[in-house]
Design an enzyme around this catalytic site. Structure first.
Site, short mmCIF file in Angstrom:
data_model
loop_
_atom_site.label_atom_id
_atom_site.label_comp_id
_atom_site.label_asym_id
_atom_site.label_seq_id
_atom_site.Cartn_x
_atom_site.Cartn_y
_atom_site.Cartn_z
N ASP A 187 43.48 64.00 38.30
CA ASP A 187 43.62 65.23 39.07
C ASP A 187 44.32 64.86 40.38
O ASP A 187 44.57 63.68 40.69
CB ASP A 187 42.26 65.89 39.31
CG ASP A 187 42.42 67.38 39.64
OD1 ASP A 187 43.55 67.81 39.94
OD2 ASP A 187 41.42 68.11 39.61
C1 NOJ Z 1 43.72 70.38 41.35
C2 NOJ Z 1 42.85 71.05 40.35
O1 NOJ Z 1 41.55 70.49 40.38
C3 NOJ Z 1 43.37 70.99 38.93
O2 NOJ Z 1 42.57 71.80 38.11
C4 NOJ Z 1 44.80 71.39 38.87
O3 NOJ Z 1 45.27 71.37 37.55
C5 NOJ Z 1 45.60 70.45 39.76
N1 NOJ Z 1 45.14 70.56 41.13
C6 NOJ Z 1 47.09 70.72 39.70
O4 NOJ Z 1 47.41 71.87 40.36
#
Ligand code: NOJ
Length: 767
Positions: free
Chosen positions: A293
């Site tokens: 993430d």
């Molecule tokens: C953070 C989020 O936790 C995740 O779900 C998301 O896909 C990513 N950012 C990318 O935007």
């Protein structure tokens, strides 16, 4: 020796149980074909270490201007081979500009992987995932994902960071809106349906996307419901309640998995070798792409389990995490001297990135999703909007109805509330590609619905929240007008006095749920609650349409408001869909996939909890597991929802009272539509293992069926349960099955069930 024995058991048997949790036909990710393998191997032989590390680097593209991509920071990095993928950039022209640089200017011409958070639709926005799960309609979930893939791929996207299958038990957590609620079976089935919808039978097809199952693992269990907070969990809970949905979605063939921000057993998920390597790769046999993430590798330093970005990066690589979202930790490893083992880890990660690109057909044609004729034809088509309207209407949950709904189209209606005349909030959280200017407001849709017959008069009535700073933070750019509270009230009361019925469009605005939107108070926002109390005092029928991305505490409202319908955030077609149900052209069909609390202090609140030594009784007694100031029961239980007709259930019939471990049992019940109009019922089956070696939940959903019945019609619903439905994990990851008595419960929700008992005969078994 002991350790190896344990991991053998774990590896072997964890594979058995999980498919039994879900009945979806599973097609796990297949290895790429020989041609692909030869291609990837040959390509890797030509790659420098820097180029390999570049493939592991995923970056936000930023908002580049077409034609100037070349001169941007990101353009330069792509040309140097520093970047393997980009995400959250919208527009085929911009994506083409970046892809051109990768294909034509980088030394090896390796195409970019282009991702986006296509969470609940692209330009055609569907209900938020929590709402979608309340449809209990897996075909609808697959259709949402298929249409989302169709639209996003027409605009150059190849990869979506969806589905999120994190089980969420605490409604304070804002991201409860992005998942399918509190039940592991449902979360897995919805996740698998979405994987199938995004990827189809071959994700290389130009109208498909690669899915990404997230957030692996346990992100939904952040303490106190506070986003990004720590997680600390027993293995019994992990194996039984949290892992199954990931496994189910992965077994449906997901091309990628995203690690979570949190700790698992004290080690950040991204760097957790036990989690990613042992469980995901070895036990579950997963060889697809694992991406972190956002900045998770650099955040390992904040967790305090690495001292430097290099150390954190090596921990992640050792855990077999492949792609680094935004931390640029892997990229900088080429300034270091890597051991041969470390170089092997880089090779493995790079192979998995390239294989993902192969699976998507990017090496065959990097421009396949950049066909300029597709946008016009494939995005936001009337067919997609019709589907969005139909599916949105399936997700609304009618919580109370004292004979007020459906409304007459000839009625004089006062429409009041800060969400009534607003289009940008209809989409809800995480609608990156939406075009909210195309959404109708509820006011517009209601006026259109009653045109020529009734009348709709509108007043905003109040601010979203009385504290303007809090309102601004909650809006996150999707502004709701603010005014003088007294003047707004006066106007609303005048409009309401003149009406037959008052419809209140109230609740959360779009970004009061979602990422970084935890709340410590789940009541309707204060300003709206105060206005609602005044409106109720007028003595006219009041309908509350509750916009929400999470369970709301509606205890006062349940007592005083005549009808309550949770409309969540329904997307592009939310407003007409609400009118379809409000005025009775369609009947409400949704059933809660989250327990709705009586008080915020009950959270985390979920139906499938373990038993305690001192269970609460109906009455309050000292020294029992209860609260002084509220009940332990939810206000509305998991599985609950009304419609415009009623149903009756016959007693349960079991095919037998005793089965052996190799038998199955059939549970039947006759369901009759006892009302005056057609309606949809979700017949739910729960079990309880009365005595086991490890404590088992009071109830677990094991199956359900959605049926539609005409007035007076009766249908026999049959569920067949094999012994695998009665298995569970112990804390070592062994699959257990214990003979003895089981309760079988069937009903319209998790509370109002009838129970039959059967005996599972055999001996305690550990697989
Ligand atoms: C953070 C989020 O936790 C995740 O779900 C998301 O896909 C990513 N950012 C990318 O935007």
């Amino acid at each position: 020796m002991m350790k190896r024995y344990h991991s053998f058991l774990f590896t072997t048997f964890i594979c058995f149980l999980l498919p039994a949790v879900a009945s979806v036909s599973a097609q796990p990710l297949a290895p790429i074909n020989t041609e692909g393998q030869t291609f990837v191997e040959a390509l890797m032989r030509r790659m420098t270490l820097h180029e390999k590390l570049g493939q592991l680097n995923l970056q936000v593209a930023g908002d580049i201007t077409t034609g100037q991509a070349q001169g941007t920071h990101i353009g330069g990095a792509i040309a140097r081979g520093d970047i393997g993928g980009v995400f959250n950039i919208k527009g085929a022209d911009k994506i083409r500009a970046l892809q051109d640089i990768a294909v034509r200017q980088s030394r090896l011409g390796i195409p970019l992987l282009v991702g986006m958070d296509v969470i609940h639709g692209y330009e055609t926005v569907f209900p938020i995932p929590l709402a979608l799960s309340c449809s209990w309609d897996l075909d609808a979930a697959e259709e949402v994902a298929r249409i989302s893939a169709h639209e996003a791929s027409a605009d150059g996207i190849a990869w979506t960071f969806s589905p999120m299958v994190d089980v969420a038990l605490d409604a304070r957590w804002g991201r409860i809106s992005e998942g399918s609620g509190e039940d592991p079976l449902l979360a897995g089935l919805f996740g698998a349906a979405m994987v199938r919808g995004y990827q189809g039978s071959d994700m290389a097809d130009a109208d498909r996307l690669m899915s990404c199952v997230k957030h692996f693992a346990l992100y939904g269990a952040v303490e106190s419901g506070r986003d990004y907070n720590t997680v600390d969990m027993s293995h019994v809970r992990m194996f039984n309640q949290y892992f199954p949905p990931y496994r189910c979605a992965i077994d449906a063939g997901a091309g990628s998995v995203m690690t979570s921000f949190n700790l698992v057993d004290g080690i950040p998920a991204t760097a957790n070798k036990w989690l990613v390597c042992n469980v995901l790769r070895h036990a579950w046999g997963y060889d697809g792409l694992v991406v972190t993430d956002y900045a998770s590798i650099s955040e390992i330093l904040n967790h305090g389990t690495a001292e430097s970005l290099r150390e954190a990066s090596m921990q992640a690589l050792t855990a077999t995490t492949d792609m680094d979202m935004c931390a640029q930790g892997f990229l900088h490893l080429d300034n270091e001297t890597l051991t041969s083992d470390e170089l092997k880890l880089v090779d493995e990660a790079c192979r998995r990135v390239l294989e993902a690109k192969w699976r998507l057909g990017l090496f065959r044609d990097p421009y396949a999703r950049l066909d300029e004729h597709r946008r016009e034809r494939d995005i936001a088509s009337s067919e997609h909007r019709d589907a969005a309207r139909r599916i949105a209407a399936e997700t609304f949950v009618l919580l109370k109805n004292d004979a007020v709904l459906p409304l007459k189209k000839s009625a004089r209606i006062a429409l009041i509330g800060p969400l009534a005349d607003n289009r940008v909030n209809m989409d809800g959280t995480w609608a990156v590609a939406s075009c909210p200017e195309r959404n109708m407001t509820l006011l517009e849709a209601m006026q259109e619905t009653v045109a020529g017959r009734g009348e709709v008069r509108y007043a905003q009535g109040c601010n979203l929240i009385s504290d303007s700073t809090l309102q601004a933070a909650s809006e996150f750019g999707k502004t709701i007008a603010r005014g003088n509270e007294q003047a707004l009230h006066d106007e609303a009361l005048a409009v309401a006095l003149d009406a037959d019925v008052i419809v209140c469009a109230m609740g959360e605005c779009a970004d009061m749920s979602g990422e970084s939107s935890s709340r410590s108070d789940l009541l309707l926002p204060d300003a709206q609650r105060h206005l609602l109390q005044k409106l109720v005092q007028l003595g006219k029928p009041v309908v509350l349409l509750n916009f929400a991305g999470r369970p709301t505490v509606l205890t006062w409202e349940q007592e005083h408001v005549d009808a309550i319908m949770n409309v969540w955030f329904g997307g592009t077609e939310a407003a007409p869909a609400i009118c379809d149900v409000l005025f009775g052209d369609r009947a409400p069909q949704g059933r809660l996939t989250v327990s709705m609390p009586r008080a915020t202090g009950q959270e985390p609140l979920y139906y499938n909890h373990l038993r305690t030594g001192r269970p609460a009784g109906r009455e309050w007694h000292k020294y029992q597991s209860n609260y002084l100031d509220t009940s332990v029961e939810p206000l509305y239980p998991f599985g609950y929802g009304l419609t415009y007709t009623t149903f009756s259930y016959s007693p349960i019939t079991l095919s037998t009272n005793e089965i052996s471990m190799s038998d199955s049992i059939t549970v039947s019940v006759n369901v009759t539509n006892t009302g005056l109009r057609e309606g949809c019922e979700v017949v739910q089956l729960y079990i309880c293992d009365r005595v086991a070696r490890v404590a088992r939940p009071v109830k677990e959903l094991k199956d359900f069926e959605r049926i539609s019945l005409q007035p007076g019609e009766t249908r026999t619903v049959r569920f067949t349960l094999c012994a695998d439905k009665f298995q569970y994990f112990d804390g070592e990851g062994n699959i257990c099955i214990d003979p003895g008595l089981f309760d079988i419960m069937v009903g319209p929700n998790s509370r109002d069930v009838q129970t039959a008992i059967f005996n599972l005969v055999g001996t305690n078994t550990v697989f």
